[in-house]
Design an enzyme around this catalytic site. Sequence first.
Site, PDB file in Angstrom:
ATOM      1  N   CYS A  43      -5.352 -12.788   4.532  1.00 29.02           N
ATOM      2  CA  CYS A  43      -6.665 -12.972   5.172  1.00 29.02           C
ATOM      3  C   CYS A  43      -7.499 -14.040   4.454  1.00 29.02           C
ATOM      4  O   CYS A  43      -8.451 -14.572   5.023  1.00 29.02           O
ATOM      5  CB  CYS A  43      -7.415 -11.648   5.211  1.00 29.02           C
ATOM      6  SG  CYS A  43      -6.426 -10.323   5.912  1.00 29.02           S
ATOM      7  N   THR A  69       0.840  -1.205   0.000  1.00 31.39           N
ATOM      8  CA  THR A  69       0.000   0.000   0.000  1.00 31.39           C
ATOM      9  C   THR A  69       0.869   1.247   0.000  1.00 31.39           C
ATOM     10  O   THR A  69       0.618   2.204  -0.743  1.00 31.39           O
ATOM     11  CB  THR A  69      -0.878   0.020   1.279  1.00 31.39           C
ATOM     12  OG1 THR A  69      -1.687  -1.134   1.282  1.00 31.39           O
ATOM     13  CG2 THR A  69      -1.759   1.257   1.349  1.00 31.39           C
ATOM     14  N   GLY A  97       2.063  -1.332  10.404  1.00 32.56           N
ATOM     15  CA  GLY A  97       1.501  -2.693  10.362  1.00 32.56           C
ATOM     16  C   GLY A  97       1.646  -3.465  11.658  1.00 32.56           C
ATOM     17  O   GLY A  97       1.776  -2.906  12.745  1.00 32.56           O
ATOM     18  N   ASP A  98       1.632  -4.777  11.513  1.00 36.48           N
ATOM     19  CA  ASP A  98       1.644  -5.674  12.674  1.00 36.48           C
ATOM     20  C   ASP A  98       2.899  -5.516  13.531  1.00 36.48           C
ATOM     21  O   ASP A  98       2.927  -5.962  14.680  1.00 36.48           O
ATOM     22  CB  ASP A  98       1.588  -7.136  12.205  1.00 36.48           C
ATOM     23  CG  ASP A  98       0.240  -7.499  11.612  1.00 36.48           C
ATOM     24  OD1 ASP A  98      -0.636  -6.621  11.557  1.00 36.48           O
ATOM     25  OD2 ASP A  98       0.079  -8.668  11.195  1.00 36.48           O
TER      26      ASP A  98
HETATM   27  C1  LIG Z   1      -4.242 -16.421   8.095  1.00 32.00           C
HETATM   28  C2  LIG Z   1      -4.427 -14.980   8.384  1.00 32.00           C
HETATM   29  C3  LIG Z   1      -5.690 -14.437   8.311  1.00 32.00           C
HETATM   30  C4  LIG Z   1      -5.894 -13.091   8.588  1.00 32.00           C
HETATM   31  N1  LIG Z   1      -7.148 -12.579   8.508  1.00 32.00           N
HETATM   32  C5  LIG Z   1      -7.341 -11.268   8.768  1.00 32.00           C
HETATM   33  C6  LIG Z   1      -8.629 -10.701   8.640  1.00 32.00           C
HETATM   34  O1  LIG Z   1      -9.587 -11.373   8.262  1.00 32.00           O
HETATM   35  N2  LIG Z   1      -8.782  -9.390   8.943  1.00 32.00           N
HETATM   36  C7  LIG Z   1      -7.724  -8.607   9.337  1.00 32.00           C
HETATM   37  O2  LIG Z   1      -7.914  -7.413   9.592  1.00 32.00           O
HETATM   38  N3  LIG Z   1      -6.489  -9.128   9.441  1.00 32.00           N
HETATM   39  C8  LIG Z   1      -6.274 -10.421   9.165  1.00 32.00           C
HETATM   40  N4  LIG Z   1      -5.020 -10.939   9.255  1.00 32.00           N
HETATM   41  C9  LIG Z   1      -3.921 -10.060   9.675  1.00 32.00           C
HETATM   42  C10 LIG Z   1      -3.402  -9.241   8.504  1.00 32.00           C
HETATM   43  O3  LIG Z   1      -3.053 -10.111   7.468  1.00 32.00           O
HETATM   44  C11 LIG Z   1      -2.223  -8.438   8.959  1.00 32.00           C
HETATM   45  O4  LIG Z   1      -2.658  -7.557   9.980  1.00 32.00           O
HETATM   46  C12 LIG Z   1      -1.591  -7.624   7.851  1.00 32.00           C
HETATM   47  O5  LIG Z   1      -1.212  -8.441   6.789  1.00 32.00           O
HETATM   48  C13 LIG Z   1      -0.377  -6.875   8.400  1.00 32.00           C
HETATM   49  O6  LIG Z   1       0.274  -6.226   7.376  1.00 32.00           O
HETATM   50  P1  LIG Z   1       1.831  -5.990   7.471  1.00 32.00           P
HETATM   51  O7  LIG Z   1       2.211  -5.247   6.235  1.00 32.00           O
HETATM   52  O8  LIG Z   1       2.179  -5.419   8.783  1.00 32.00           O
HETATM   53  O9  LIG Z   1       2.470  -7.442   7.466  1.00 32.00           O
HETATM   54  P2  LIG Z   1       2.318  -8.615   6.415  1.00 32.00           P
HETATM   55  O10 LIG Z   1       1.126  -8.435   5.553  1.00 32.00           O
HETATM   56  O11 LIG Z   1       2.457  -9.874   7.179  1.00 32.00           O
HETATM   57  O12 LIG Z   1       3.583  -8.428   5.501  1.00 32.00           O
HETATM   58  C14 LIG Z   1       4.870  -8.517   5.996  1.00 32.00           C
HETATM   59  C15 LIG Z   1       5.787  -8.965   4.876  1.00 32.00           C
HETATM   60  O13 LIG Z   1       7.105  -8.648   5.234  1.00 32.00           O
HETATM   61  C16 LIG Z   1       7.967  -9.670   4.800  1.00 32.00           C
HETATM   62  N5  LIG Z   1       9.176  -9.566   5.619  1.00 32.00           N
HETATM   63  C17 LIG Z   1       9.271  -9.673   6.958  1.00 32.00           C
HETATM   64  N6  LIG Z   1      10.543  -9.452   7.347  1.00 32.00           N
HETATM   65  C18 LIG Z   1      11.254  -9.210   6.240  1.00 32.00           C
HETATM   66  C19 LIG Z   1      12.617  -8.923   6.002  1.00 32.00           C
HETATM   67  N7  LIG Z   1      13.495  -8.836   6.990  1.00 32.00           N
HETATM   68  N8  LIG Z   1      13.014  -8.741   4.733  1.00 32.00           N
HETATM   69  C20 LIG Z   1      12.136  -8.828   3.704  1.00 32.00           C
HETATM   70  N9  LIG Z   1      10.834  -9.089   3.878  1.00 32.00           N
HETATM   71  C21 LIG Z   1      10.403  -9.276   5.124  1.00 32.00           C
HETATM   72  C22 LIG Z   1       7.160 -10.929   5.024  1.00 32.00           C
HETATM   73  O14 LIG Z   1       7.602 -11.984   4.206  1.00 32.00           O
HETATM   74  C23 LIG Z   1       5.750 -10.463   4.652  1.00 32.00           C
HETATM   75  O15 LIG Z   1       5.443 -10.725   3.306  1.00 32.00           O
HETATM   76  C24 LIG Z   1      -4.787 -12.278   8.954  1.00 32.00           C
HETATM   77  C25 LIG Z   1      -3.498 -12.822   9.011  1.00 32.00           C
HETATM   78  C26 LIG Z   1      -3.318 -14.150   8.722  1.00 32.00           C
HETATM   79  C27 LIG Z   1      -1.943 -14.725   8.782  1.00 32.00           C
END
Ligand SMILES: Cc1cc2nc3c(=O)[nH]c(=O)nc-3n(C[C@H](O)[C@H](O)[C@H](O)COP(=O)(O)OP(=O)(O)OC[C@H]3O[C@@H](n4cnc5c(N)ncnc54)[C@H](O)[C@@H]3O)c2cc1C
Length: 551
Positions: free
Chosen positions: A44, A16, A283-284
């Site tokens: 998700c 995003t 994010g998370d």
């Molecule tokens: C099975 C499942 C179901 C879910 N369902 C929901 C839902 O229904 N509703 C909801 O609100 N949320 C849901 N979530 C949570 C949601 O997916 C997360 O809150 C969201 O994806 C967080 O976004 P992010 O960008 O912080 O991390 P992510 O989307 O997890 O992305 C992080 C990325 O960083 C990469 N990464 C990490 N460290 C490194 C590094 N050192 N170098 C390079 N790359 C790296 C990882 O490989 C990953 O691809 C779900 C999660 C899961 C696992």
Amino acid sequence: MVRKVIIVGGSAGGATAAARLRRLNEDVHIVLVERGEHVSYANCGLPYYIGGIIKERKKLFVQTVKGLSERYNLDIRILSEAVSINPNKKIVRIKNLRTGEWYEESYDKLLLSPGAKPVIPPIPGLEENERLFTLRNIPDTDRIKDFIDRHQPQKTAVIGGGFIGIEMAENLARQGIEVTIIETADQIMAPLDFEMAQILHRHLREKGIRLIFKKEVQAFKSKGKQIVLSDGTEIGTDMTFLSIGVRPENELAKTAGLSLGERGGIIVNEYLQTSDEHIYAIGDAIETVHPISGKKGTIPLAGPANRQGRIAADNIMGKKEKYYGTLGTSVVKVFDYTAAATGLNEKTLRGLEIPYEAVHLHPSSHAGYYPGAGPIALKLLFDKGSGKIYGAQAIGREGADKRIDVIATAIKGGLTVDDLTDLELCYAPPYSSAKDPVNLAGYVASNILAGDLEQIQWHEVDEIIAGGGLLIDVREAKERERGYIKGSVHIPLNELRNRLDELPKGETIYVACQSGQRSYLASRILKNHGFSVKNLDGGWKTYSYAYGLLP
Ligand SMILES: Cc1cc2nc3c(=O)[nH]c(=O)nc-3n(C[C@H](O)[C@H](O)[C@H](O)COP(=O)(O)OP(=O)(O)OC[C@H]3O[C@@H](n4cnc5c(N)ncnc54)[C@H](O)[C@@H]3O)c2cc1C
């Protein structure tokens, strides 16, 4: 001037942010570093692909590397892991996972969106467990699917009754696999309060899911075929799914010496800047502030990650956008039910010693005369003095999510429970009632604010009756035949006015009905005749759900 931005993590938040950065500026060099093979994939959706609702694997890829690179002119490096940051030199060290080679990449601004990883505690026997799975990404999904296809498991154990555990339980059960959920707490779905979660417990049992509460997994035996629980009992399983929560992926942030919170989340300011002004995080992986409690915590949800991605991109490009905080608005499908919540729940309010009032309602999802209507269990938490809304929970076959979305919007807008009475929400019989459940919740809450309604909660009833209190059940005889609160006295609402002389003056009388609505009328009748009276909030429905009294 920002010429080059490195983004670590190419999924929800990272992708995003990359797209937003490009929309803001055509010239900035955007490097997107992703450890996995895919960017912008639908985490998700993973449980639903495993369960066969999403049939094609390719549907999980919201964007391909090629598509995303071309559309937004991004320099995407998949199968590349950012392993360390030198914040003084503004350099990220990256490992190419295909070749094993390392290289360095400089940045003007760095954005971290590495997500969170499943918590895996050191349970004895874990290393030897050949049938234990966690679910975070596409490779995990492929492993789970492959195991199911090759071994055709008959029974599974899901450890942890949170969002992912519940979604997995349903999707495993859909395939005819027996599911047992093991949960250390006395309920599933922590955002809900106990009496609300009980509605889901009943539904899960109806669907054949076995629930084990207040027990921990102590060990795995026989390469994972046996699970030993804290009370010594053993459960046989063909497959175990571990979903007891996630923790921020903060190893990279540590290499830069960024400040971390108590739970390991990267600390950011309201502009999503870390302790290093050139490094942003979203994010998370980050710690956010709850807009109501002001407490810091990690709330791993996709909506916040996406919104933060946009805000961080804006700030990187020189805007000044603040992140409001994460309310924790969430929803989950539990077989035929939807359970949604926003804001603070009762447990949290109590823990924080914030005085609150709760109301429980069971209105119809839409006009009762239009086919398909069903009850929504709705709980609203608010401040009795100011009417400030603290949170809400809703469970029903339809319409629970939209009510919670409305209340989440009301919280964001600073509306009070009085304002809920005044919301003009869309209505036609297939969708709602002319008084929407959110309006109704507002009416009940504002009656309390105005002092027109005093109430007791489901967990106070038994003690009141045991202490000699009079609880009048004002429902019809037919309803009472299907179950009633032990010790209550039956006076149907329509007879109440003629039987006032049977009632004691000078002591508080308690009234109850099916949902709290008719007993409110009873309470008004009694009050207007000079009695002191309190209504059982949520009536027999909330009480019977909470105590598991329904068959
Ligand atoms: C099975 C499942 C179901 C879910 N369902 C929901 C839902 O229904 N509703 C909801 O609100 N949320 C849901 N979530 C949570 C949601 O997916 C997360 O809150 C969201 O994806 C967080 O976004 P992010 O960008 O912080 O991390 P992510 O989307 O997890 O992305 C992080 C990325 O960083 C990469 N990464 C990490 N460290 C490194 C590094 N050192 N170098 C390079 N790359 C790296 C990882 O490989 C990953 O691809 C779900 C999660 C899961 C696992």
